[in-house]
Design a protein around this motif. Structure first.
Motif, PDB file in Angstrom:
ATOM      1  N   MET A  18      28.984  23.616  36.261  1.00 37.03           N
ATOM      2  CA  MET A  18      29.650  24.825  35.773  1.00 37.03           C
ATOM      3  C   MET A  18      31.163  24.697  35.930  1.00 37.03           C
ATOM      4  N   LEU A  19      31.617  24.260  37.091  1.00 35.26           N
ATOM      5  CA  LEU A  19      33.050  24.087  37.325  1.00 35.26           C
ATOM      6  C   LEU A  19      33.640  23.044  36.380  1.00 35.26           C
ATOM      7  N   SER A  20      32.911  21.965  36.171  1.00 37.98           N
ATOM      8  CA  SER A  20      33.364  20.929  35.235  1.00 37.98           C
ATOM      9  C   SER A  20      33.505  21.491  33.830  1.00 37.98           C
ATOM     10  N   ASP A  21      32.506  22.252  33.389  1.00 38.38           N
ATOM     11  CA  ASP A  21      32.553  22.860  32.055  1.00 38.38           C
ATOM     12  C   ASP A  21      33.749  23.795  31.907  1.00 38.38           C
ATOM     13  N   ILE A  22      34.015  24.599  32.939  1.00 39.45           N
ATOM     14  CA  ILE A  22      35.162  25.518  32.914  1.00 39.45           C
ATOM     15  C   ILE A  22      36.453  24.725  32.740  1.00 39.45           C
ATOM     16  N   MET A  23      36.598  23.665  33.513  1.00 43.02           N
ATOM     17  CA  MET A  23      37.852  22.921  33.487  1.00 43.02           C
ATOM     18  C   MET A  23      37.999  22.067  32.228  1.00 43.02           C
ATOM     19  N   TYR A 102      43.040  28.511  47.956  1.00 39.79           N
ATOM     20  CA  TYR A 102      41.708  28.839  48.444  1.00 39.79           C
ATOM     21  C   TYR A 102      41.154  29.948  47.562  1.00 39.79           C
ATOM     22  N   LEU A 103      39.974  29.733  46.978  1.00 42.85           N
ATOM     23  CA  LEU A 103      39.370  30.724  46.087  1.00 42.85           C
ATOM     24  C   LEU A 103      37.936  31.015  46.489  1.00 42.85           C
ATOM     25  N   ASP A 111      38.106  32.643  35.496  1.00 39.27           N
ATOM     26  CA  ASP A 111      39.511  33.000  35.292  1.00 39.27           C
ATOM     27  C   ASP A 111      40.391  32.549  36.452  1.00 39.27           C
ATOM     28  N   THR A 112      39.955  32.800  37.676  1.00 42.52           N
ATOM     29  CA  THR A 112      40.807  32.501  38.824  1.00 42.52           C
ATOM     30  C   THR A 112      40.991  31.005  39.036  1.00 42.52           C
ATOM     31  N   LEU A 113      39.983  30.213  38.736  1.00 43.83           N
ATOM     32  CA  LEU A 113      40.086  28.773  38.949  1.00 43.83           C
ATOM     33  C   LEU A 113      41.140  28.154  38.036  1.00 43.83           C
ATOM     34  N   ILE A 114      41.108  28.480  36.772  1.00 38.66           N
ATOM     35  CA  ILE A 114      42.086  27.909  35.842  1.00 38.66           C
ATOM     36  C   ILE A 114      43.501  28.343  36.222  1.00 38.66           C
ATOM     37  N   ASN A 118      46.337  25.606  37.468  1.00 39.68           N
ATOM     38  CA  ASN A 118      47.608  25.502  36.739  1.00 39.68           C
ATOM     39  C   ASN A 118      48.796  25.799  37.650  1.00 39.68           C
ATOM     40  N   LYS A 119      48.660  26.787  38.520  1.00 43.71           N
ATOM     41  CA  LYS A 119      49.731  27.144  39.448  1.00 43.71           C
ATOM     42  C   LYS A 119      50.028  25.982  40.398  1.00 43.71           C
ATOM     43  N   VAL A 120      48.990  25.386  40.948  1.00 41.71           N
ATOM     44  CA  VAL A 120      49.175  24.279  41.894  1.00 41.71           C
ATOM     45  C   VAL A 120      49.749  23.057  41.183  1.00 41.71           C
ATOM     46  N   LEU A 121      49.286  22.773  39.961  1.00 41.79           N
ATOM     47  CA  LEU A 121      49.831  21.629  39.215  1.00 41.79           C
ATOM     48  C   LEU A 121      51.290  21.862  38.827  1.00 41.79           C
ATOM     49  N   ASP A 122      51.648  23.098  38.485  1.00 41.61           N
ATOM     50  CA  ASP A 122      53.053  23.414  38.186  1.00 41.61           C
ATOM     51  C   ASP A 122      53.926  23.156  39.408  1.00 41.61           C
ATOM     52  N   LYS A 123      53.459  23.585  40.575  1.00 44.26           N
ATOM     53  CA  LYS A 123      54.206  23.359  41.811  1.00 44.26           C
ATOM     54  C   LYS A 123      54.352  21.861  42.082  1.00 44.26           C
ATOM     55  N   LYS A 124      53.283  21.101  41.849  1.00 48.29           N
ATOM     56  CA  LYS A 124      53.327  19.643  42.048  1.00 48.29           C
ATOM     57  C   LYS A 124      54.364  19.015  41.124  1.00 48.29           C
TER      58      LYS A 124
END
Length: 138
Positions: A18-23, A102-103, A111-114, A118-124
Protein backbone atom coordinates in the motif's frame (compact mmCIF):
# COMPACT_ATOMS: atom_id res chain seq x y z
CA UNK A 1 14.28 15.69 -13.53
CA UNK A 2 15.22 12.42 -11.82
CA UNK A 3 12.57 10.82 -9.63
CA UNK A 4 13.44 10.58 -5.97
CA UNK A 5 14.09 7.01 -4.87
CA UNK A 6 12.53 5.75 -1.64
CA UNK A 7 13.08 2.63 0.42
CA UNK A 8 9.83 1.46 2.06
CA UNK A 9 10.45 -0.76 5.10
CA UNK A 10 7.59 -2.66 6.75
CA UNK A 11 7.23 -6.23 7.97
CA UNK A 12 3.62 -6.48 6.79
CA UNK A 13 3.41 -7.25 3.07
CA UNK A 14 0.03 -5.56 2.59
CA UNK A 15 1.14 -2.32 4.23
CA UNK A 16 4.44 -2.36 2.34
CA UNK A 17 2.53 -2.71 -0.93
CA UNK A 18 0.00 0.00 0.00
CA UNK A 19 2.78 2.44 0.91
CA UNK A 20 4.64 1.59 -2.28
CA UNK A 21 1.51 2.19 -4.36
CA UNK A 22 0.95 5.57 -2.67
CA UNK A 23 4.49 6.68 -3.35
CA UNK A 24 4.63 5.38 -6.93
CA UNK A 25 1.39 7.30 -7.60
CA UNK A 26 3.16 10.32 -6.08
CA UNK A 27 5.84 9.94 -8.79
CA UNK A 28 8.56 8.33 -6.68
CA UNK A 29 10.74 5.35 -7.52
CA UNK A 30 10.38 2.69 -4.80
CA UNK A 31 12.41 -0.18 -3.37
CA UNK A 32 11.08 -2.27 -0.48
CA UNK A 33 12.45 -4.17 2.51
CA UNK A 34 10.69 -6.38 5.06
CA UNK A 35 12.63 -5.29 8.18
CA UNK A 36 15.44 -3.06 9.37
CA UNK A 37 18.18 -5.64 8.73
CA UNK A 38 16.92 -6.17 5.17
CA UNK A 39 16.79 -2.38 4.72
CA UNK A 40 20.50 -2.08 5.59
CA UNK A 41 21.27 -4.68 2.91
CA UNK A 42 19.11 -2.80 0.40
CA UNK A 43 20.98 0.44 1.12
CA UNK A 44 24.22 -1.28 0.13
CA UNK A 45 22.57 -2.57 -3.08
CA UNK A 46 20.93 0.79 -3.81
CA UNK A 47 23.19 3.62 -2.60
CA UNK A 48 21.11 6.07 -4.65
CA UNK A 49 18.13 5.85 -2.25
CA UNK A 50 17.14 9.41 -1.29
CA UNK A 51 14.91 8.66 1.71
CA UNK A 52 13.67 5.77 3.85
CA UNK A 53 10.08 5.34 5.02
CA UNK A 54 10.10 2.76 7.80
CA UNK A 55 7.74 1.09 10.22
CA UNK A 56 8.77 1.45 13.85
CA UNK A 57 8.04 -2.05 15.20
CA UNK A 58 9.45 -4.93 13.15
CA UNK A 59 11.07 -8.27 13.90
CA UNK A 60 14.85 -8.72 13.58
CA UNK A 61 15.54 -4.97 13.72
CA UNK A 62 13.20 -2.12 14.65
CA UNK A 63 13.04 1.19 12.86
CA UNK A 64 14.99 2.91 15.64
CA UNK A 65 17.68 0.21 15.64
CA UNK A 66 17.93 0.61 11.85
CA UNK A 67 18.40 4.38 12.25
CA UNK A 68 21.10 3.81 14.87
CA UNK A 69 23.03 1.52 12.48
CA UNK A 70 22.65 3.98 9.60
CA UNK A 71 23.84 6.94 11.69
CA UNK A 72 26.72 4.92 13.21
CA UNK A 73 27.89 4.23 9.65
CA UNK A 74 28.00 7.98 9.01
CA UNK A 75 25.00 7.97 6.67
CA UNK A 76 22.69 10.98 7.02
CA UNK A 77 19.92 9.68 4.74
CA UNK A 78 16.55 11.03 5.89
CA UNK A 79 14.22 8.52 7.58
CA UNK A 80 10.48 8.97 8.07
CA UNK A 81 9.17 6.64 10.78
CA UNK A 82 5.61 5.25 10.68
CA UNK A 83 3.76 3.57 13.50
CA UNK A 84 0.27 2.70 14.68
CA UNK A 85 1.29 3.66 18.25
CA UNK A 86 0.28 7.20 19.19
CA UNK A 87 2.41 7.52 22.35
CA UNK A 88 4.41 10.75 22.13
CA UNK A 89 7.45 9.22 23.88
CA UNK A 90 7.87 6.76 21.01
CA UNK A 91 7.86 9.65 18.53
CA UNK A 92 10.37 11.59 20.60
CA UNK A 93 12.67 8.57 20.84
CA UNK A 94 12.60 8.09 17.06
CA UNK A 95 13.38 11.76 16.49
CA UNK A 96 16.18 11.73 19.10
CA UNK A 97 17.75 8.75 17.32
CA UNK A 98 17.84 10.61 14.01
CA UNK A 99 14.45 10.21 12.34
CA UNK A 100 13.57 13.16 10.11
CA UNK A 101 9.84 12.89 10.74
CA UNK A 102 7.30 10.66 12.46
CA UNK A 103 3.80 9.78 11.20
CA UNK A 104 0.91 7.72 12.48
CA UNK A 105 -0.44 4.95 10.28
CA UNK A 106 -4.03 6.12 10.14
CA UNK A 107 -6.80 6.84 7.65
CA UNK A 108 -4.94 9.99 6.46
CA UNK A 109 -1.65 8.22 5.67
CA UNK A 110 -2.04 8.66 1.90
CA UNK A 111 -2.06 12.45 2.25
CA UNK A 112 0.29 12.87 5.19
CA UNK A 113 2.97 10.53 3.85
CA UNK A 114 3.41 12.34 0.55
CA UNK A 115 3.47 15.72 2.31
CA UNK A 116 6.04 14.51 4.88
CA UNK A 117 8.29 12.88 2.27
CA UNK A 118 8.26 15.99 0.06
CA UNK A 119 8.98 18.22 3.07
CA UNK A 120 11.94 16.09 4.18
CA UNK A 121 13.33 15.85 0.63
CA UNK A 122 13.03 19.64 0.21
CA UNK A 123 15.00 20.12 3.43
CA UNK A 124 17.64 17.63 2.21
CA UNK A 125 17.98 19.55 -1.08
CA UNK A 126 18.39 22.87 0.74
CA UNK A 127 21.10 21.40 2.98
CA UNK A 128 22.91 20.00 -0.08
CA UNK A 129 22.66 23.34 -1.91
CA UNK A 130 23.97 25.20 1.13
CA UNK A 131 26.87 22.77 1.41
CA UNK A 132 27.71 23.27 -2.26
CA UNK A 133 27.65 27.05 -1.81
CA UNK A 134 29.92 26.75 1.23
CA UNK A 135 32.29 24.53 -0.75
CA UNK A 136 32.30 27.03 -3.61
CA UNK A 137 33.10 29.88 -1.23
CA UNK A 138 36.05 28.05 0.31
Amino acid sequence: MKKSKLLIVDDEFGIREMLSDIMVAGDFEVETAENGANALEKLVEHPDVDLIVSDMDMPKMTGVEMIQHIRAAGNDIPVVILTANSQIQIALNALEQGASDYLLKDENIEDTLIIAVNKVLDKKRIIEQNQKLMDDIT
